[in-house]
Design a protein around this motif. Structure first.
Motif, mmCIF file in Angstrom:
data_model
loop_
_atom_site.group_PDB
_atom_site.id
_atom_site.type_symbol
_atom_site.label_atom_id
_atom_site.label_comp_id
_atom_site.label_asym_id
_atom_site.label_seq_id
_atom_site.Cartn_x
_atom_site.Cartn_y
_atom_site.Cartn_z
ATOM 1 N N MET A 87 -3.797 -0.176 -2.328
ATOM 2 C CA MET A 87 -4.020 -0.459 -1.084
ATOM 3 C C MET A 87 -4.057 -1.971 -1.486
ATOM 4 N N THR A 88 -4.095 -2.333 -0.385
ATOM 5 C CA THR A 88 -3.917 -4.113 -0.221
ATOM 6 C C THR A 88 -5.596 -4.393 0.438
ATOM 7 N N VAL A 89 -5.975 -5.429 0.087
ATOM 8 C CA VAL A 89 -7.586 -5.392 0.859
ATOM 9 C C VAL A 89 -7.385 -5.677 2.785
ATOM 10 N N GLN A 90 -6.069 -6.306 2.951
ATOM 11 C CA GLN A 90 -5.952 -6.029 3.958
ATOM 12 C C GLN A 90 -5.392 -5.119 5.288
ATOM 13 N N GLU A 123 3.585 -0.169 9.461
ATOM 14 C CA GLU A 123 5.042 -0.363 9.713
ATOM 15 C C GLU A 123 5.275 -0.949 8.218
ATOM 16 N N ARG A 124 3.591 -1.346 7.835
ATOM 17 C CA ARG A 124 3.498 -2.363 6.683
ATOM 18 C C ARG A 124 3.340 -1.008 4.908
ATOM 19 N N ILE A 125 2.203 -0.044 5.460
ATOM 20 C CA ILE A 125 2.144 0.812 4.641
ATOM 21 C C ILE A 125 2.723 2.212 4.513
ATOM 22 N N LEU A 126 3.649 2.012 3.236
ATOM 23 C CA LEU A 126 4.551 2.851 2.905
ATOM 24 C C LEU A 126 4.044 4.768 2.486
ATOM 25 N N LEU A 127 4.282 5.359 3.564
ATOM 26 C CA LEU A 127 3.387 6.331 3.066
ATOM 27 C C LEU A 127 5.010 7.508 2.503
ATOM 28 N N PHE A 128 4.545 7.989 1.173
ATOM 29 C CA PHE A 128 5.140 9.160 0.402
ATOM 30 C C PHE A 128 5.470 10.371 1.138
ATOM 31 N N ARG A 129 6.975 10.508 1.289
ATOM 32 C CA ARG A 129 7.256 11.880 1.228
ATOM 33 C C ARG A 129 8.882 12.000 0.435
ATOM 34 N N LEU A 188 -16.731 6.663 -7.831
ATOM 35 C CA LEU A 188 -17.297 5.502 -6.860
ATOM 36 C C LEU A 188 -17.048 4.500 -8.395
ATOM 37 N N CYS A 189 -16.050 5.262 -8.744
ATOM 38 C CA CYS A 189 -15.361 3.730 -9.858
ATOM 39 C C CYS A 189 -14.698 3.875 -10.080
ATOM 40 N N ASP A 190 -13.297 4.779 -9.060
ATOM 41 C CA ASP A 190 -11.930 4.408 -8.623
ATOM 42 C C ASP A 190 -12.193 3.751 -7.519
ATOM 43 N N SER A 191 -10.580 3.043 -7.505
ATOM 44 C CA SER A 191 -10.629 2.828 -5.687
ATOM 45 C C SER A 191 -8.711 2.353 -6.060
ATOM 46 N N PRO A 192 -8.502 2.034 -5.171
ATOM 47 C CA PRO A 192 -6.979 1.503 -4.562
ATOM 48 C C PRO A 192 -6.497 0.477 -4.233
ATOM 49 N N LEU A 193 -8.021 -0.382 -4.237
ATOM 50 C CA LEU A 193 -7.825 -2.057 -3.818
ATOM 51 C C LEU A 193 -7.857 -2.882 -5.071
ATOM 52 N N GLU A 194 -6.393 -3.458 -4.640
ATOM 53 C CA GLU A 194 -6.180 -4.439 -5.757
ATOM 54 C C GLU A 194 -7.110 -5.502 -5.813
ATOM 55 N N ALA A 195 -6.930 -6.061 -7.230
ATOM 56 C CA ALA A 195 -8.556 -7.162 -7.205
ATOM 57 C C ALA A 195 -7.312 -8.516 -6.613
ATOM 58 N N GLU A 196 -7.352 -9.005 -5.628
ATOM 59 C CA GLU A 196 -6.983 -9.956 -4.544
ATOM 60 C C GLU A 196 -7.703 -11.211 -4.477
ATOM 61 N N THR A 223 0.893 -1.529 0.386
ATOM 62 C CA THR A 223 0.232 0.045 0.249
ATOM 63 C C THR A 223 0.893 1.306 -0.207
ATOM 64 N N ILE A 224 0.686 2.211 -1.224
ATOM 65 C CA ILE A 224 1.287 3.504 -0.469
ATOM 66 C C ILE A 224 0.392 4.257 -0.933
ATOM 67 N N VAL A 225 0.807 5.539 -0.025
ATOM 68 C CA VAL A 225 -0.770 6.713 0.491
ATOM 69 C C VAL A 225 0.551 8.054 0.812
ATOM 70 N N GLU A 226 -0.366 8.685 0.892
ATOM 71 C CA GLU A 226 0.031 10.463 0.820
ATOM 72 C C GLU A 226 -0.728 11.058 1.261
ATOM 73 N N TYR A 227 -0.385 11.675 2.693
ATOM 74 C CA TYR A 227 -1.078 11.588 3.948
ATOM 75 C C TYR A 227 -1.375 13.491 3.929
ATOM 76 N N PHE A 228 -2.313 13.348 4.340
ATOM 77 C CA PHE A 228 -2.608 15.083 3.611
ATOM 78 C C PHE A 228 -2.651 15.790 5.207
ATOM 79 N N GLY A 229 -3.030 15.568 6.572
ATOM 80 C CA GLY A 229 -3.191 15.928 7.479
ATOM 81 C C GLY A 229 -5.206 16.060 7.787
#
Length: 492
Positions: free
Chosen positions: A40-43, A485-491, A293-301, A8-14
């Motif tokens: 983003m992974t479903v887990q 410790e699992r998700i990647l926070l973009f900096r 309603l159509c776009d989603s970060p979730l991968e097909a797993e 999972t890769i996220v960009e935090y905005f506060g």
């Protein structure tokens, strides 16, 4: 994490600025923290919604309950134990009558209001630099073993299983719910006219009342409460005036069925927004529809012990006589079906499609649980006690609310009094309980920096400029130590 394993890769905005509330219409009273999820992974998403997060398209946000005007508590229903209430049965019978006899109810029924916060959440756009880094990210530099998130602590009373065992056999088709008239039980009597059935039921009730004191040595299913599936099946007869079919199509990545029905689905959404939310004709654009309603970060797993349809984001389409009349946007996750949004053709508003779709989604969750036992909950999004019109979600019981401080699940019956007395409430009544996944070491938070994954401690040694530790601490505190410790926070 190594090789080509999903991550999972996220960009935090506060979340410093207030924005318009979709419930009380306060222009600056709604506060939340948000982040853009590139993938983003479903887990990971399961773990995030179990900490109060929720997605709108690829934007993932968490309301600031102590500050926001209408506190929003994550709510889930125990799908297997669910029994339809009197009002739920009324909705199901109304749909059954419409399908069998062909006439819409006169006038517009009191409809459960749909979540509107999704369009008000104010998601920002991701940075262009992050877009580039995501596609080229090197994930081979992680040398530490990242522990798997433990299950969320539950505060749960012993609740008796009041649900009747479902007589519906597992559906063989992994994509579609059963079509009308197919898969009929040969042991059931043939379909008859509704008038004759009602007359027979009245006679049966009279007989039961007359012989209430006589024990029945051979109890049959007719003496047991109807299950949710029984009510739904009643509307699927061959001789009905209308034919209703519910199709499950994957929206991300878009399946051929999703692409083929996209235009029809969008037109229903456009009519819904104009009629129900009073949008001007130009506002419900196709780009807005795709984005939310159509776009989603979730991968097909998929998983060997998971449901046949797999995990990820889907549209559950309601086809009436060959055309789409409603669409439920859902996510199928490791332990739940999560309801995202519903829109429908305004001509059918009198059918209470908000309630009906929720009941169908609960039945669908029960179907999936037969294939994957741990997939046992139906998440209804947020419960908003301060908004009386939004309390209807608490009627799908047994239900739990998520404590915003300890992230333990608490039966809703224990929460109502506290929420009656206070705008915001800590729901877990154990004064010594805390957040089991609270931030302990910000140095172990994973970041994506210059296309390289590294712990935050290493990133601070490489990065020049003012410290961003306060922002990273806030983010990690909201997602929890294990997810951080699992998700990647973009900096940048």
């Amino acid at each position: 994490m190594a090789g080509n394993k999903s991550y999972t890769i996220v960009e935090y905005f506060g979340g410093d600025d207030g924005y318009r509330c979709g419930y009380c219409k306060n222009e600056k009273g709604n506060f939340s923290n948000g982040m853009w999820s590139h993938t983003m992974t479903v887990q990971d998403y399961q773990d995030l919604i179990d900490r109060g997060w929720r997605r709108s398209g690829k934007y993932v946000y968490k309301p600031t309950l102590k500050k926001t005007c209408c506190p929003q508590y994550t709510i889930r229903c125990h799908a297997q134990k669910f029994q339809p209430s009197k009002s739920h049965k009324k909705v199901l019978k109304k749909m059954s009558k419409f399908i069998s006899q062909g006439e819409l109810p006169i006038g517009r029924e009191d409809e459960e209001p749909m979540d509107s916060v999704w369009s008000e959440a104010g998601p920002r756009e991701p940075t262009k630099a992050c877009q580039s880094d995501v596609t080229c990210a090197d994930i081979t530099d992680i040398h530490q073993e990242v522990p798997k998130c433990p299950p969320v602590v539950e505060v749960q009373e012993e609740l008796g299983d009041s649900s009747a065992s479902s007589s519906e056999s597992s559906r063989k088709d992994p994509v579609y719910l059963p079509k009308p008239g197919k898969g009929a039980d040969p042991n059931r009597p043939p379909c008859r006219k509704a008038k004759d059935l009602r007359k027979e039921r009245r006679l049966q009730k009279d007989q039961i009342r007359q012989h209430a004191d006589v024990p029945n040595p051979n109890p049959t299913r007719s003496n047991q409460p109807k299950s949710l599936e029984d009510f739904i099946r009643e509307s699927l007869g061959d001789d009905a005036s209308h034919q209703l079919e519910v199709r499950l199509v994957r929206s991300n990545p878009p399946s051929p069925q999703f692409k083929a029905s996209f235009d029809a689905s969008y037109q229903v959404y456009k009519l819904y927004q104009m009629a129900i939310h009073k949008d001007p004709p130009h506002k419900p654009s196709e780009s807005q529809f795709r984005r939310f309603l159509c776009d989603s970060p979730l991968e097909a797993e998929s998983s060997p012990d998971g449901p046949e349809v797999g995990y990820g984001s889907f549209h559950q389409q309601y086809w009436l006589d060959g055309r789409i009349v409603a669409v439920g946007v859902i996510d199928i996750l490791p332990t739940c079906v999560s309801s995202v949004y519903l829109y429908y053709h305004p001509d059918f508003a009198s059918l209470s499609l908000g309630s009906y779709s929720a009941l169908r989604e609960i039945a669908f969750t029960r179907q999936l649980q037969k294939q994957s036992p741990k997939l046992s909950y139906y998440y209804l999004g947020f419960y908003i006690h301060s908004c009386p019109k939004m309390r209807y979600k608490g009627q799908y019981r047994p239900a739990d609310l998520l404590c915003p401080e300890t992230y333990a699940w608490v039966p809703i019956e224990r929460c109502v009094t506290r929420l009656d007395n206070s705008h915001y409430a800590r729901l877990n009544q154990d004064p010594d309980a805390g957040d089991a996944l609270a931030l302990k070491d910000v140095g172990r938070v994973l970041v994506l920096y210059r296309r390289t994954v590294m712990p935050y401690a290493a990133y601070t040694r490489k990065r020049k400029g003012p410290s961003d530790e306060a922002t990273v601490q806030q983010y990690a505190g909201l997602v929890g130590q294990d997810c951080a410790e699992r998700i990647l926070l973009f900096r940048s």
